[in-house]
Design a protein around this motif. Structure first.
Motif, PDB file in Angstrom:
ATOM      1  N   THR A 191       1.091   9.941  -3.697  1.00  0.00           N
ATOM      2  CA  THR A 191      -0.228   9.321  -3.803  1.00  0.00           C
ATOM      3  C   THR A 191      -1.254  10.169  -3.064  1.00  0.00           C
ATOM      4  OG1 THR A 191      -1.431   7.239  -3.490  1.00  0.00           O
ATOM      5  CG2 THR A 191       0.024   7.909  -1.715  1.00  0.00           C
ATOM      6  N   THR A 192      -2.527   9.859  -3.263  1.00  0.00           N
ATOM      7  CA  THR A 192      -3.586  10.574  -2.550  1.00  0.00           C
ATOM      8  C   THR A 192      -3.962   9.814  -1.279  1.00  0.00           C
ATOM      9  OG1 THR A 192      -5.407   9.414  -3.632  1.00  0.00           O
ATOM     10  CG2 THR A 192      -4.507  11.359  -4.765  1.00  0.00           C
ATOM     11  N   GLN A 193      -4.688  10.487  -0.405  1.00  0.00           N
ATOM     12  CA  GLN A 193      -5.155   9.856   0.832  1.00  0.00           C
ATOM     13  C   GLN A 193      -5.979   8.610   0.517  1.00  0.00           C
ATOM     14  OE1 GLN A 193      -4.402  11.384   3.804  1.00  0.00           O
ATOM     15  NE2 GLN A 193      -5.695  10.355   5.307  1.00  0.00           N
ATOM     16  N   LYS A 194      -6.930   8.752  -0.403  1.00  0.00           N
ATOM     17  CA  LYS A 194      -7.804   7.618  -0.756  1.00  0.00           C
ATOM     18  C   LYS A 194      -7.000   6.468  -1.351  1.00  0.00           C
ATOM     19  CE  LYS A 194     -11.852   6.265  -3.487  1.00  0.00           C
ATOM     20  NZ  LYS A 194     -11.181   5.039  -3.959  1.00  0.00           N
ATOM     21  N   GLU A 195      -6.097   6.783  -2.268  1.00  0.00           N
ATOM     22  CA  GLU A 195      -5.300   5.727  -2.909  1.00  0.00           C
ATOM     23  C   GLU A 195      -4.450   4.984  -1.883  1.00  0.00           C
ATOM     24  OE1 GLU A 195      -4.687   7.724  -7.360  1.00  0.00           O
ATOM     25  OE2 GLU A 195      -3.218   8.081  -5.762  1.00  0.00           O
ATOM     26  N   TYR A 196      -3.885   5.736  -0.943  1.00  0.00           N
ATOM     27  CA  TYR A 196      -3.022   5.080   0.035  1.00  0.00           C
ATOM     28  C   TYR A 196      -3.831   4.215   0.999  1.00  0.00           C
ATOM     29  CZ  TYR A 196       0.649   4.069   3.329  1.00  0.00           C
ATOM     30  OH  TYR A 196       1.537   3.390   4.127  1.00  0.00           O
ATOM     31  N   ILE A 197      -4.970   4.707   1.442  1.00  0.00           N
ATOM     32  CA  ILE A 197      -5.815   3.892   2.324  1.00  0.00           C
ATOM     33  C   ILE A 197      -6.244   2.610   1.615  1.00  0.00           C
ATOM     34  CG2 ILE A 197      -8.067   3.807   3.491  1.00  0.00           C
ATOM     35  CD1 ILE A 197      -7.661   6.789   4.145  1.00  0.00           C
ATOM     36  N   ASP A 198      -6.575   2.719   0.337  1.00  0.00           N
ATOM     37  CA  ASP A 198      -6.925   1.510  -0.430  1.00  0.00           C
ATOM     38  C   ASP A 198      -5.742   0.542  -0.488  1.00  0.00           C
ATOM     39  OD1 ASP A 198      -9.490   2.374  -0.897  1.00  0.00           O
ATOM     40  OD2 ASP A 198      -9.091   3.147  -2.913  1.00  0.00           O
ATOM     41  N   LEU A 199      -4.532   1.091  -0.639  1.00  0.00           N
ATOM     42  CA  LEU A 199      -3.335   0.242  -0.657  1.00  0.00           C
ATOM     43  C   LEU A 199      -3.163  -0.463   0.686  1.00  0.00           C
ATOM     44  CD1 LEU A 199      -0.683  -0.544  -2.255  1.00  0.00           C
ATOM     45  CD2 LEU A 199       0.417   1.302  -0.961  1.00  0.00           C
ATOM     46  N   VAL A 200      -3.346   0.269   1.773  1.00  0.00           N
ATOM     47  CA  VAL A 200      -3.216  -0.322   3.110  1.00  0.00           C
ATOM     48  C   VAL A 200      -4.206  -1.464   3.285  1.00  0.00           C
ATOM     49  CG1 VAL A 200      -3.560   0.104   5.579  1.00  0.00           C
ATOM     50  CG2 VAL A 200      -2.261   1.752   4.199  1.00  0.00           C
ATOM     51  N   ILE A 201      -5.464  -1.205   2.914  1.00  0.00           N
ATOM     52  CA  ILE A 201      -6.536  -2.174   3.159  1.00  0.00           C
ATOM     53  C   ILE A 201      -6.458  -3.373   2.213  1.00  0.00           C
ATOM     54  CG2 ILE A 201      -9.039  -2.531   3.026  1.00  0.00           C
ATOM     55  CD1 ILE A 201      -9.352   0.308   4.160  1.00  0.00           C
ATOM     56  N   HIS A 202      -6.246  -3.110   0.939  1.00  0.00           N
ATOM     57  CA  HIS A 202      -6.373  -4.178  -0.060  1.00  0.00           C
ATOM     58  C   HIS A 202      -5.064  -4.890  -0.397  1.00  0.00           C
ATOM     59  CE1 HIS A 202     -10.508  -3.038  -0.574  1.00  0.00           C
ATOM     60  NE2 HIS A 202     -10.179  -1.807  -0.936  1.00  0.00           N
ATOM     61  N   ASP A 203      -3.931  -4.254  -0.091  1.00  0.00           N
ATOM     62  CA  ASP A 203      -2.645  -4.866  -0.420  1.00  0.00           C
ATOM     63  C   ASP A 203      -1.788  -5.153   0.808  1.00  0.00           C
ATOM     64  OD1 ASP A 203      -2.270  -4.693  -3.615  1.00  0.00           O
ATOM     65  OD2 ASP A 203      -3.374  -2.945  -2.935  1.00  0.00           O
ATOM     66  N   MET A 204      -1.600  -4.132   1.622  1.00  0.00           N
ATOM     67  CA  MET A 204      -0.701  -4.310   2.764  1.00  0.00           C
ATOM     68  C   MET A 204      -1.247  -5.297   3.790  1.00  0.00           C
ATOM     69  SD  MET A 204       0.835  -0.540   3.642  1.00  0.00           S
ATOM     70  CE  MET A 204       1.841   0.389   2.476  1.00  0.00           C
ATOM     71  N   ILE A 205      -2.480  -5.095   4.223  1.00  0.00           N
ATOM     72  CA  ILE A 205      -3.044  -5.960   5.268  1.00  0.00           C
ATOM     73  C   ILE A 205      -3.051  -7.430   4.837  1.00  0.00           C
ATOM     74  CG2 ILE A 205      -5.164  -6.530   6.508  1.00  0.00           C
ATOM     75  CD1 ILE A 205      -5.642  -3.524   6.846  1.00  0.00           C
ATOM     76  N   PRO A 206      -3.532  -7.765   3.640  1.00  0.00           N
ATOM     77  CA  PRO A 206      -3.484  -9.174   3.230  1.00  0.00           C
ATOM     78  C   PRO A 206      -2.066  -9.731   3.149  1.00  0.00           C
ATOM     79  CG  PRO A 206      -5.053  -7.967   1.884  1.00  0.00           C
ATOM     80  CD  PRO A 206      -4.293  -6.947   2.670  1.00  0.00           C
ATOM     81  N   ALA A 207      -1.103  -8.902   2.704  1.00  0.00           N
ATOM     82  CA  ALA A 207       0.285  -9.374   2.590  1.00  0.00           C
ATOM     83  C   ALA A 207       0.888  -9.628   3.968  1.00  0.00           C
ATOM     84  CB  ALA A 207       1.125  -8.350   1.824  1.00  0.00           C
ATOM     85  N   VAL A 208       0.616  -8.728   4.912  1.00  0.00           N
ATOM     86  CA  VAL A 208       1.093  -8.913   6.285  1.00  0.00           C
ATOM     87  C   VAL A 208       0.477 -10.164   6.893  1.00  0.00           C
ATOM     88  CG1 VAL A 208       1.003  -7.929   8.612  1.00  0.00           C
ATOM     89  CG2 VAL A 208       1.596  -6.469   6.664  1.00  0.00           C
ATOM     90  N   ALA A 209      -0.823 -10.335   6.688  1.00  0.00           N
ATOM     91  CA  ALA A 209      -1.513 -11.495   7.247  1.00  0.00           C
ATOM     92  C   ALA A 209      -1.023 -12.797   6.630  1.00  0.00           C
ATOM     93  CB  ALA A 209      -3.016 -11.348   7.045  1.00  0.00           C
ATOM     94  N   ALA A 210      -0.709 -12.777   5.351  1.00  0.00           N
ATOM     95  CA  ALA A 210      -0.267 -13.997   4.672  1.00  0.00           C
ATOM     96  C   ALA A 210       1.016 -14.544   5.282  1.00  0.00           C
ATOM     97  CB  ALA A 210      -0.070 -13.720   3.181  1.00  0.00           C
ATOM     98  N   GLU A 211       1.882 -13.653   5.748  1.00  0.00           N
ATOM     99  CA  GLU A 211       3.133 -14.078   6.380  1.00  0.00           C
ATOM    100  C   GLU A 211       3.027 -14.123   7.907  1.00  0.00           C
ATOM    101  OE1 GLU A 211       6.896 -12.513   5.040  1.00  0.00           O
ATOM    102  OE2 GLU A 211       6.018 -11.829   3.143  1.00  0.00           O
ATOM    103  N   GLN A 212       1.839 -13.831   8.427  1.00  0.00           N
ATOM    104  CA  GLN A 212       1.613 -13.826   9.883  1.00  0.00           C
ATOM    105  C   GLN A 212       2.649 -12.968  10.602  1.00  0.00           C
ATOM    106  OE1 GLN A 212       1.534 -18.121  10.696  1.00  0.00           O
ATOM    107  NE2 GLN A 212      -0.707 -18.048  10.659  1.00  0.00           N
ATOM    108  N   LEU A 213       2.795 -11.740  10.118  1.00  0.00           N
ATOM    109  CA  LEU A 213       3.839 -10.855  10.616  1.00  0.00           C
ATOM    110  C   LEU A 213       3.376  -9.922  11.714  1.00  0.00           C
ATOM    111  CD1 LEU A 213       5.677  -9.885   7.294  1.00  0.00           C
ATOM    112  CD2 LEU A 213       6.497 -11.417   9.101  1.00  0.00           C
ATOM    113  N   ALA A 214       2.067  -9.772  11.921  1.00  0.00           N
ATOM    114  CA  ALA A 214       1.584  -8.776  12.874  1.00  0.00           C
ATOM    115  C   ALA A 214       0.541  -9.357  13.815  1.00  0.00           C
ATOM    116  CB  ALA A 214       1.016  -7.562  12.145  1.00  0.00           C
ATOM    117  N   ASP A 215       0.709  -9.077  15.092  1.00  0.00           N
ATOM    118  CA  ASP A 215      -0.293  -9.430  16.087  1.00  0.00           C
ATOM    119  C   ASP A 215      -1.402  -8.381  16.149  1.00  0.00           C
ATOM    120  OD1 ASP A 215       1.265 -11.707  17.224  1.00  0.00           O
ATOM    121  OD2 ASP A 215       2.668 -10.108  17.742  1.00  0.00           O
TER     122      ASP A 215
END
Length: 414
Positions: A191-215
């Protein structure tokens, strides 16, 4: 009254503090209160009482431990680890000995992406069992609270898997565990830098937050990984989902990570092998905890953080292990204290303060961990017979811990 555990004849009760001493900075880090010829009483999982043996009136206890000739410490708080990983990377260690650079190793499929590839192939249960072994290991060397990061998954599924394992370690061991989402650890090759950052922000962070997995949320702010601007964007997205920033900063270069940490009100900035006057000035009066990881500097032959300069500027300082398979394959906090004294010229008192009270503050556990204080969690260890507190960093590599008590319970065969 009857205590659950009563420790008597303690040669020295270390880090005795009244409530309210949460962060030590500058000259204050040189003072480490030690109460001689002491007792410590534990009830219902907390520190109930302590004092000199001459003042001990109530001796009724379910369990009495005699600490003659030995010291009692609050358990270490390790505020920066990558404890969840699939496999060690000693083959890369040998490559480094033979002269390979980080870039050489990465080009051959090594580094963070190597750990990610191995972790992606492992089930959650397998990963938990491997991590559990390391959790028991750090308990044996005196750690009672630990931060655990993700960052070797690099996909939504595998980052979640890592954080679930970290949370499970907190449930199924006596360790107090805080978790950190570090999806922005490296960019996968497909993947590209931009694509991966978008994945982190728009997919990973919401998924982590939904399960309350990270402080917390973390980013590897470093040349060739994530820029200061990208780091700020990612951690601000994490903050919107309730994750406080803590940042990998200034390990290989003066990356701007310290300034981003101050700007985003991070709880800590960690590594700091490459620091100048500008970074030190930025940290003054910021409320951000500078955290040194001497095991990583030692293993990678990097400059050690300028600890004396930071303390002379009135800063606090924390010391953590950075336990990970690539650059710091040890979670032994007494060894980290030795390295801090030998290579960073901290006194034993400063180093112990940095690995207890200040790391507790770096994990926002300052009201419950890090000192011998009435009402705090009863996380303590009893040393082998030693002549002084300074013997801990002096006798580097020698066993320090003989008995462990976590959450007010003795740990069998720690």
């Amino acid at each position: 009254m009857s205590w659950d555990i009563l420790i008597v004849n303690i040669k020295g009760l270390v880090q005795v503090r009244e409530p309210g001493n949460h962060v030590l900075a500058g000259d204050a880090m040189a003072t480490l209160p030690v109460l001689p010829d002491a007792y410590l009483a534990i009830k219902d999982g907390i520190i109930a009482d302590y004092g000199s043996m001459s003042s001990l009136l109530v001796r009724h206890a379910t369990q009495t431990l005699d600490a003659t000739g030995r010291f009692v410490f609050p358990s270490f708080v390790d505020s920066h680890t990558h404890l969840v990983f699939a496999a060690s990377r000693e083959e890369e260690f040998v490559m480094k000995i033979k002269g390979a650079t980080y870039a050489d190793i990465a080009a051959k499929g090594g580094g963070i992406l190597n750990s990610a590839r191995r972790l992606q192939q492992m089930t959650e249960d397998e990963l938990f069992e491997r991590t559990l072994t390391r959790a028991h290991e750090i308990v044996r060397t005196g750690t009672g609270a630990v931060e655990i990061k993700s960052g070797y998954g690099l996909t939504v599924r595998d980052e979640l898997k890592m954080l679930r394992v970290a949370r499970r370690i907190g449930r199924e061991t006596p360790l107090t565990v805080k978790t950190t989402f570090l999806g922005a650890h490296a960019v996968p090759k497909d993947t590209t830098q931009k694509e991966y950052i978008d994945l982190v922000i728009h997919d990973m962070i919401p998924a982590v937050a939904a399960e309350q997995l990270a402080d917390y949320i973390d980013v590897f702010c470093e040349q060739g990984f994530f820029t200061a601007e990208e780091t700020e964007r990612i951690v601000e997205a994490g903050k919107q989902h309730g994750m406080c920033p803590r940042i990998h900063a200034n390990q290989l270069h003066r990356s701007g990570g310290v300034q981003v940490g101050v700007k985003t009100k991070a709880v800590s900035v960690d590594h700091l092998e490459n620091m100048g006057d500008e970074e030190i000035e930025a940290l003054q009066n910021s409320g951000v905890m500078p955290t040194a990881l001497p095991g990583a500097a030692f293993f990678l032959n990097l400059p050690f953080p300028p600890a004396r300069q930071m303390l002379q500027a009135g800063l606090p300082l924390a010391i953590a292990s950075d336990y990970n398979p690539g650059s710091a394959p040890s979670g032994n906090m007494p060894l980290m204290i030795s390295l801090a004294c030998i290579k960073m010229k901290l006194t034993p008192e400063e180093a112990i303060n940095a690995a207890t009270l200040n790391t507790a503050a770096a994990l926002e556990l300052h009201t419950t961990h890090g000192s011998i204080t009435r009402g705090k969690v009863a996380n303590v260890f009893i040393t082998h017979p030693i002549p002084s507190v300074a013997h801990v960093p002096y006798a580097f590599g020698s066993p320090v811990v003989q008995d462990v008590i976590l959450n007010g319970k003795t740990i069998s065969n720690p």
